[in-house]
Design a protein around this motif. Structure first.
Motif, PDB file in Angstrom:
ATOM      1  N   UNK A  90       0.781  -1.155   0.332  1.00 61.59           N
ATOM      2  CA  UNK A  90       0.056   0.128   0.076  1.00 61.59           C
ATOM      3  C   UNK A  90       1.205   1.671  -0.186  1.00 61.59           C
ATOM      4  N   UNK A  91       0.418   2.089  -0.670  1.00 61.57           N
ATOM      5  CA  UNK A  91       1.421   3.466  -0.939  1.00 61.57           C
ATOM      6  C   UNK A  91       0.952   4.347   0.582  1.00 61.57           C
ATOM      7  N   UNK A  92       2.250   5.056   0.369  1.00 59.38           N
ATOM      8  CA  UNK A  92       2.080   5.881   1.270  1.00 59.38           C
ATOM      9  C   UNK A  92       1.303   7.006   1.144  1.00 59.38           C
ATOM     10  N   UNK A  93      -0.017   7.677   2.455  1.00 60.74           N
ATOM     11  CA  UNK A  93      -0.284   9.106   1.639  1.00 60.74           C
ATOM     12  C   UNK A  93       0.130   9.781   2.068  1.00 60.74           C
TER      13      UNK A  93
END
Length: 117
Positions: A1-4
């Motif tokens: 999951x990509x960092x927000x």
């Protein structure tokens, strides 16, 4: 999951609080929660003391006028001087009267003579 990456609004609010509290000591200038509490406390104190300052200066002016009036012996008290000023409709506020009493006592003497006559 990509960092927000979060927005800048919370950081801007904390920065503003830190700038306000930058002169406070210890954790009051470093930690966000205590800085916020100290900011609220400082604003409450400044609001309260503005009214207190007005009262204190009025007391100081009254004391100075009373001392000058009693020293010259024209009137027996400050209250009689103010009463007669209002009767003769000479509208001088207490700040101006206090400045006259300090800088030029003869002028205060002339004002009081004008009231008596």
């Amino acid at each position: 999951m990509t960092r927000v990456r979060r927005g800048y609004i919370a950081r801007r609010r904390r920065t503003r609080i830190r700038l306000f509290a930058s002169t406070f000591m210890g954790a009051h200038s470093r930690l966000t929660r205590t800085a916020t509490q100290q900011k609220m406390r400082a604003l409450v104190s400044s609001h309260r003391d503005r009214g207190k300052q007005k009262r204190d200066f009025r007391r100081l002016w009254i004391t100075r006028i009373n001392a000058a009036v009693r020293e010259k012996g024209v009137f027996h008290s400050y209250s009689r001087l103010i009463h007669n000023l209002y009767k003769k409709q000479l509208l001088l506020n207490r700040k101006i009267l206090a400045q006259i009493a300090i800088s030029n006592k003869n002028c205060l003497y002339m004002i009081s003579n004008k009231i008596i006559k």
